[in-house]
Design a protein around this motif. Structure first.
Motif, short mmCIF file in Angstrom:
data_model
loop_
_atom_site.label_atom_id
_atom_site.label_comp_id
_atom_site.label_asym_id
_atom_site.label_seq_id
_atom_site.Cartn_x
_atom_site.Cartn_y
_atom_site.Cartn_z
N MET B 1 0.89 -1.15 0.02
CA MET B 1 0.00 0.02 -0.05
C MET B 1 0.88 1.06 0.18
O MET B 1 1.69 1.35 0.91
CB MET B 1 -0.87 -0.05 1.23
N THR B 3 1.76 5.56 -0.06
CA THR B 3 1.41 6.72 0.76
C THR B 3 0.11 7.20 0.20
O THR B 3 -0.88 7.69 1.10
CB THR B 3 2.46 7.84 0.58
N LYS B 6 -2.73 5.25 1.66
CA LYS B 6 -2.91 5.57 2.91
C LYS B 6 -3.56 6.76 3.51
O LYS B 6 -4.19 6.99 4.28
CB LYS B 6 -1.28 5.40 3.56
N ASP B 7 -2.88 7.92 2.69
CA ASP B 7 -3.58 8.95 2.97
C ASP B 7 -5.13 9.11 2.59
O ASP B 7 -5.98 9.72 3.31
CB ASP B 7 -2.87 10.08 1.91
N GLU B 9 -7.09 6.43 2.81
CA GLU B 9 -7.95 5.85 3.76
C GLU B 9 -7.93 6.61 5.00
O GLU B 9 -8.95 6.62 5.81
CB GLU B 9 -6.81 4.48 4.42
N LEU B 10 -6.88 7.29 5.45
CA LEU B 10 -7.10 8.12 6.75
C LEU B 10 -8.02 9.32 6.54
O LEU B 10 -8.56 9.79 7.44
CB LEU B 10 -5.45 8.64 7.21
N ARG B 11 -8.08 9.92 5.31
CA ARG B 11 -8.77 11.03 5.14
C ARG B 11 -10.16 10.56 5.33
O ARG B 11 -11.12 11.36 5.74
CB ARG B 11 -8.44 11.60 3.64
N LYS B 12 -10.41 9.32 4.57
CA LYS B 12 -11.70 8.79 4.85
C LYS B 12 -12.29 8.59 6.31
O LYS B 12 -13.44 8.69 6.88
CB LYS B 12 -11.80 7.43 4.13
N MET B 13 -11.40 7.93 7.02
CA MET B 13 -11.64 7.77 8.81
C MET B 13 -11.73 9.00 9.39
O MET B 13 -12.70 9.10 10.19
CB MET B 13 -10.27 7.02 9.12
N MET B 14 -11.04 10.10 8.69
CA MET B 14 -11.05 11.61 9.79
C MET B 14 -12.51 12.22 9.22
O MET B 14 -12.96 12.71 10.33
CB MET B 14 -9.81 12.27 9.22
N LYS B 15 -13.16 11.69 8.45
CA LYS B 15 -14.29 12.22 8.06
C LYS B 15 -15.49 11.46 9.23
O LYS B 15 -16.56 12.35 9.38
CB LYS B 15 -14.97 12.16 6.73
N GLU B 16 -15.19 10.52 9.72
CA GLU B 16 -15.83 9.97 10.50
C GLU B 16 -15.81 10.63 11.99
O GLU B 16 -16.71 10.20 12.90
CB GLU B 16 -15.60 8.42 10.55
N ILE B 17 -14.81 11.33 12.33
CA ILE B 17 -14.67 11.68 13.74
C ILE B 17 -15.41 13.01 14.20
O ILE B 17 -15.77 13.67 13.27
CB ILE B 17 -13.06 11.85 14.18
N ARG B 18 -15.38 13.25 15.37
CA ARG B 18 -15.94 14.56 15.75
C ARG B 18 -14.76 15.40 16.36
O ARG B 18 -14.09 14.76 17.38
CB ARG B 18 -17.20 14.50 16.60
N LEU B 19 -14.51 16.41 15.90
CA LEU B 19 -13.52 17.47 16.50
C LEU B 19 -14.00 17.80 18.01
O LEU B 19 -15.38 17.99 18.06
CB LEU B 19 -13.26 18.43 15.84
#
Lengths: 183, 139
Positions: B1, B3, B6-7, B9-19
């Motif tokens: 995999m 970079t 990976k970017d 993947e992480l970008r997709k995951m970050m959209k799920e979080i709440r700041l």
């Protein structure tokens, strides 16, 4: 609504329109402030200060960069100045050593049902500069150029820091998951 | 995999979080502060550089100066005559020291018309500056 139109409305004297920008960006502005200042009261105060500074100098915003980039740059500098004044321990981005190491840090390995929670917890563990870079690049979709404008880093340095920050985030998530499995 | 993946993947995951979010009244607090800034700015724009009291003072001074010249009865032709004319008009105590001091005071005002002229020019310049800065602030 188009952001540039809103900015123009504010410039024309429609102060209420500024509330759209506050609502739009308050979470990122506040979370950066909180990470740098490590205190909710100070973070709210400096986040407010950043918005007021942005409002006052809105006439100087030329629209060459995104409004968010401009606002985050104000926020970042305001918070760092305040941290220095209050002597809040802050690790400057430029003071960190840089290195490239390839390893497997795929985020796809984490179970989907828990990964948002692990990610939120891991983000809290990151140092302020790593957190800022991760949030700006992956959450706010700011480009490397934008990040350089906000933080004052060079392009190559920003890339290296981002790479390292992502690795730290992955390691923190792995550790959290490992702890939970053991317990 | 690589970079880029990976970017992504992480970008997709970050959209799920709440700041972290600020307190409930944060945006109201910011807007209140913004309105306060705007109110101050407006007050600054509308408030003249030189206040009303100043112009009342200048007006009174001009009237008094005019009356003074008229009362002297000599105009601007004889500067020392103004002083002597006034000495005659005003009741001066007989004490010689006081009289001498009073005379010296009026003597020192012998250049009064020139002083008055300077004051008028200065007042005009201030008026001009007031208009200039007021119009600059309004823009």
């Amino acid at each position: 609504m188009d952001e540039l139109k809103i900015i123009e409305m504010v410039r024309q004297g429609n102060t209420n329109a500024f509330s759209y920008l506050v609502n739009q960006y308050q979470d990122v502005v506040f979370s950066i402030a909180l990470k740098v200042l490590k205190n909710r009261d100070d973070a709210e105060e400096m986040a407010q200060e950043s918005f007021i500074k942005a409002y006052r100098s809105l006439s100087s915003f030329q629209g060459k960069a995104k409004f968010s980039t401009w606002l985050y740059s104000i926020t970042y500098n305001t918070c760092i100045s305040h941290a220095r004044k209050k002597k809040v321990p802050y690790t400057q981005i430029d003071s960190l050593p840089v290195s490239y190491e390839e390893s497997d840090d795929s985020f796809g390995d984490f179970p989907e049902e828990n990964r948002a929670r692990y990610l939120e917890m891991a983000l809290k563990q990151l140092p302020e500069e790593d957190y800022t870079l991760i949030v700006l690049y992956y959450y706010e979709d700011q480009s490397i150029d934008d990040i350089c404008q906000i933080t004052g880093l060079t392009e190559s340095n920003a890339k290296v820091r981002l790479f390292r920050a992502r690795k730290k985030l992955h390691a923190a998530m792995m550790e959290l998951m490992g702890k939970e499995i053991i317990s | 995999m690589d970079t880029t993946d990976k970017d992504r993947e992480l970008r997709k995951m970050m959209k799920e979080i709440r700041l972290e979010k600020p307190g409930a009244g944060f945006s109201t607090m910011v807007m209140d502060a913004v309105y306060a800034v705007e109110a101050r700015r407006f007050a600054y724009k509308t408030e003249p550089v030189l206040g009303r009291k100043f112009w009342i003072f200048v007006g009174l001074f001009a009237i008094l100066a005019g009356l003074f010249i008229l009362a002297s009865g000599t105009g601007i032709s004889g500067e020392s005559e103004i002083a002597s004319g006034l000495l005659e008009r005003f009741p001066v105590p007989e004490f010689s020291t006081l009289k001498g001091g009073f005379a010296r005071f009026w003597e020192s005002l012998s250049g009064l018309p020139a002083t008055l002229g300077s004051i008028m020019i200065a007042a005009s310049l201030l008026l001009l500056a007031d208009k200039f800065f007021s119009s600059k602030q309004a823009t």
